[in-house]
Scaffold this motif. Structure first.
Motif, PDB file in Angstrom:
ATOM      1  N   ALA A  16       0.828  -1.210   0.000  1.00 46.41           N
ATOM      2  CA  ALA A  16       0.000   0.000   0.000  1.00 46.41           C
ATOM      3  C   ALA A  16       0.864   1.262   0.000  1.00 46.41           C
ATOM      4  O   ALA A  16       0.556   2.237  -0.708  1.00 46.41           O
ATOM      5  CB  ALA A  16      -0.935  -0.007   1.210  1.00 46.41           C
ATOM      6  N   ALA A  17       1.943   1.255   0.760  1.00 47.67           N
ATOM      7  CA  ALA A  17       2.824   2.418   0.808  1.00 47.67           C
ATOM      8  C   ALA A  17       3.531   2.651  -0.525  1.00 47.67           C
ATOM      9  O   ALA A  17       3.660   3.795  -0.977  1.00 47.67           O
ATOM     10  CB  ALA A  17       3.847   2.259   1.933  1.00 47.67           C
ATOM     11  N   VAL A  18       3.966   1.589  -1.160  1.00 51.58           N
ATOM     12  CA  VAL A  18       4.620   1.736  -2.468  1.00 51.58           C
ATOM     13  C   VAL A  18       3.626   2.294  -3.494  1.00 51.58           C
ATOM     14  O   VAL A  18       3.948   3.214  -4.254  1.00 51.58           O
ATOM     15  CB  VAL A  18       5.228   0.398  -2.944  1.00 51.58           C
ATOM     16  CG1 VAL A  18       5.616   0.453  -4.405  1.00 51.58           C
ATOM     17  CG2 VAL A  18       6.434   0.044  -2.093  1.00 51.58           C
ATOM     18  N   LEU A  19       2.415   1.755  -3.505  1.00 56.84           N
ATOM     19  CA  LEU A  19       1.407   2.257  -4.450  1.00 56.84           C
ATOM     20  C   LEU A  19       1.057   3.715  -4.178  1.00 56.84           C
ATOM     21  O   LEU A  19       0.911   4.515  -5.114  1.00 56.84           O
ATOM     22  CB  LEU A  19       0.158   1.383  -4.392  1.00 56.84           C
ATOM     23  CG  LEU A  19       0.321  -0.037  -4.932  1.00 56.84           C
ATOM     24  CD1 LEU A  19      -0.959  -0.829  -4.707  1.00 56.84           C
ATOM     25  CD2 LEU A  19       0.696  -0.018  -6.393  1.00 56.84           C
ATOM     26  N   VAL A  27       4.012   5.954  -5.339  1.00 55.86           N
ATOM     27  CA  VAL A  27       4.033   6.101  -6.800  1.00 55.86           C
ATOM     28  C   VAL A  27       2.917   7.034  -7.250  1.00 55.86           C
ATOM     29  O   VAL A  27       3.111   7.883  -8.130  1.00 55.86           O
ATOM     30  CB  VAL A  27       3.921   4.717  -7.482  1.00 55.86           C
ATOM     31  CG1 VAL A  27       3.681   4.852  -8.976  1.00 55.86           C
ATOM     32  CG2 VAL A  27       5.176   3.906  -7.216  1.00 55.86           C
ATOM     33  N   ALA A  28       1.756   6.918  -6.625  1.00 59.96           N
ATOM     34  CA  ALA A  28       0.644   7.813  -6.976  1.00 59.96           C
ATOM     35  C   ALA A  28       0.990   9.265  -6.661  1.00 59.96           C
ATOM     36  O   ALA A  28       0.706  10.161  -7.461  1.00 59.96           O
ATOM     37  CB  ALA A  28      -0.620   7.398  -6.226  1.00 59.96           C
ATOM     38  N   TRP A  29       1.601   9.526  -5.507  1.00 58.32           N
ATOM     39  CA  TRP A  29       2.001  10.895  -5.169  1.00 58.32           C
ATOM     40  C   TRP A  29       3.032  11.437  -6.160  1.00 58.32           C
ATOM     41  O   TRP A  29       3.012  12.615  -6.498  1.00 58.32           O
ATOM     42  CB  TRP A  29       2.584  10.956  -3.761  1.00 58.32           C
ATOM     43  CG  TRP A  29       1.575  11.337  -2.726  1.00 58.32           C
ATOM     44  CD1 TRP A  29       1.082  10.541  -1.751  1.00 58.32           C
ATOM     45  CD2 TRP A  29       0.940  12.604  -2.561  1.00 58.32           C
ATOM     46  NE1 TRP A  29       0.171  11.236  -1.008  1.00 58.32           N
ATOM     47  CE2 TRP A  29       0.066  12.510  -1.475  1.00 58.32           C
ATOM     48  CE3 TRP A  29       1.029  13.817  -3.240  1.00 58.32           C
ATOM     49  CZ2 TRP A  29      -0.720  13.565  -1.042  1.00 58.32           C
ATOM     50  CZ3 TRP A  29       0.241  14.880  -2.813  1.00 58.32           C
ATOM     51  CH2 TRP A  29      -0.613  14.753  -1.732  1.00 58.32           C
ATOM     52  N   LEU A  30       3.931  10.589  -6.623  1.00 60.61           N
ATOM     53  CA  LEU A  30       4.952  11.066  -7.557  1.00 60.61           C
ATOM     54  C   LEU A  30       4.405  11.266  -8.967  1.00 60.61           C
ATOM     55  O   LEU A  30       4.846  12.159  -9.684  1.00 60.61           O
ATOM     56  CB  LEU A  30       6.128  10.085  -7.589  1.00 60.61           C
ATOM     57  CG  LEU A  30       6.946  10.032  -6.297  1.00 60.61           C
ATOM     58  CD1 LEU A  30       7.970   8.911  -6.380  1.00 60.61           C
ATOM     59  CD2 LEU A  30       7.620  11.355  -6.024  1.00 60.61           C
ATOM     60  N   LEU A  66       6.941  15.511  -3.824  1.00 64.65           N
ATOM     61  CA  LEU A  66       8.204  14.772  -3.876  1.00 64.65           C
ATOM     62  C   LEU A  66       8.588  14.189  -2.509  1.00 64.65           C
ATOM     63  O   LEU A  66       8.837  12.980  -2.413  1.00 64.65           O
ATOM     64  CB  LEU A  66       9.320  15.648  -4.440  1.00 64.65           C
ATOM     65  CG  LEU A  66      10.655  14.959  -4.662  1.00 64.65           C
ATOM     66  CD1 LEU A  66      10.518  13.844  -5.689  1.00 64.65           C
ATOM     67  CD2 LEU A  66      11.698  15.949  -5.102  1.00 64.65           C
ATOM     68  N   PRO A  67       8.602  14.999  -1.439  1.00 64.49           N
ATOM     69  CA  PRO A  67       8.949  14.399  -0.139  1.00 64.49           C
ATOM     70  C   PRO A  67       7.947  13.331   0.307  1.00 64.49           C
ATOM     71  O   PRO A  67       8.345  12.277   0.821  1.00 64.49           O
ATOM     72  CB  PRO A  67       8.934  15.578   0.834  1.00 64.49           C
ATOM     73  CG  PRO A  67       8.988  16.793   0.012  1.00 64.49           C
ATOM     74  CD  PRO A  67       8.462  16.443  -1.331  1.00 64.49           C
ATOM     75  N   ARG A  68       6.652  13.571   0.105  1.00 61.78           N
ATOM     76  CA  ARG A  68       5.653  12.582   0.513  1.00 61.78           C
ATOM     77  C   ARG A  68       5.801  11.294  -0.285  1.00 61.78           C
ATOM     78  O   ARG A  68       5.736  10.196   0.276  1.00 61.78           O
ATOM     79  CB  ARG A  68       4.253  13.136   0.321  1.00 61.78           C
ATOM     80  CG  ARG A  68       3.892  14.167   1.326  1.00 61.78           C
ATOM     81  CD  ARG A  68       2.506  14.689   1.077  1.00 61.78           C
ATOM     82  NE  ARG A  68       2.209  15.754   2.017  1.00 61.78           N
ATOM     83  CZ  ARG A  68       1.166  16.538   1.927  1.00 61.78           C
ATOM     84  NH1 ARG A  68       0.309  16.374   0.944  1.00 61.78           N
ATOM     85  NH2 ARG A  68       0.961  17.471   2.828  1.00 61.78           N
ATOM     86  N   GLY A  69       5.974  11.427  -1.580  1.00 61.70           N
ATOM     87  CA  GLY A  69       6.115  10.240  -2.425  1.00 61.70           C
ATOM     88  C   GLY A  69       7.343   9.430  -2.067  1.00 61.70           C
ATOM     89  O   GLY A  69       7.286   8.203  -1.971  1.00 61.70           O
ATOM     90  N   LEU A  70       8.456  10.108  -1.852  1.00 65.21           N
ATOM     91  CA  LEU A  70       9.698   9.395  -1.521  1.00 65.21           C
ATOM     92  C   LEU A  70       9.614   8.738  -0.147  1.00 65.21           C
ATOM     93  O   LEU A  70      10.088   7.614   0.034  1.00 65.21           O
ATOM     94  CB  LEU A  70      10.888  10.352  -1.590  1.00 65.21           C
ATOM     95  CG  LEU A  70      11.263  10.810  -2.996  1.00 65.21           C
ATOM     96  CD1 LEU A  70      12.410  11.811  -2.936  1.00 65.21           C
ATOM     97  CD2 LEU A  70      11.621   9.640  -3.875  1.00 65.21           C
ATOM     98  N   LEU A  94       9.223   3.814   3.020  1.00 68.65           N
ATOM     99  CA  LEU A  94       8.495   3.026   4.003  1.00 68.65           C
ATOM    100  C   LEU A  94       8.047   1.686   3.411  1.00 68.65           C
ATOM    101  O   LEU A  94       8.187   0.636   4.045  1.00 68.65           O
ATOM    102  CB  LEU A  94       7.274   3.802   4.500  1.00 68.65           C
ATOM    103  CG  LEU A  94       6.330   3.045   5.421  1.00 68.65           C
ATOM    104  CD1 LEU A  94       7.011   2.750   6.745  1.00 68.65           C
ATOM    105  CD2 LEU A  94       5.046   3.818   5.616  1.00 68.65           C
ATOM    106  N   GLY A  95       7.531   1.723   2.194  1.00 66.34           N
ATOM    107  CA  GLY A  95       7.092   0.491   1.549  1.00 66.34           C
ATOM    108  C   GLY A  95       8.229  -0.473   1.293  1.00 66.34           C
ATOM    109  O   GLY A  95       8.097  -1.685   1.529  1.00 66.34           O
TER     110      GLY A  95
END
Length: 75
Positions: free
Chosen positions: A16-19, A22-25, A54-58, A63-64
């Motif tokens: 979920a964190a990876v998805l 990626v959505a934020w980026l 960018l910071p949120r997505g990274l 975390l993922g």
């Protein structure tokens, strides 16, 4: 070794964190629109949303990856 409840939760959180990362980026405005619609967040202008994406997505990606690494090492 078997999949324990802890590793199962870590796997779900990791995916979920990876998805989400990626959505934020890829589409920060669309994710922000979802937050406003479903979570009741305050609407912000597009420049502010893009600047924080960018910071949120990274962070979500890291975390993922950490969660999924824990799963791989544990199983």
């Amino acid at each position: 070794m078997a999949l324990t409840p802890v590793t199962a939760v870590a796997a779900v959180v990791g995916v979920a964190a990876v998805l989400a990362g990626v959505a934020w980026l890829r589409a920060p405005e669309a994710v922000h629109d979802l937050q406003v619609a479903y979570l009741g967040s305050r609407r912000r202008d597009a420049a502010t949303v893009r600047r924080g994406a960018l910071p949120r997505g990274l962070v979500l990606l890291v975390l993922g990856v950490l969660c999924l690494t824990f799963v791989v090492v544990s199983v």
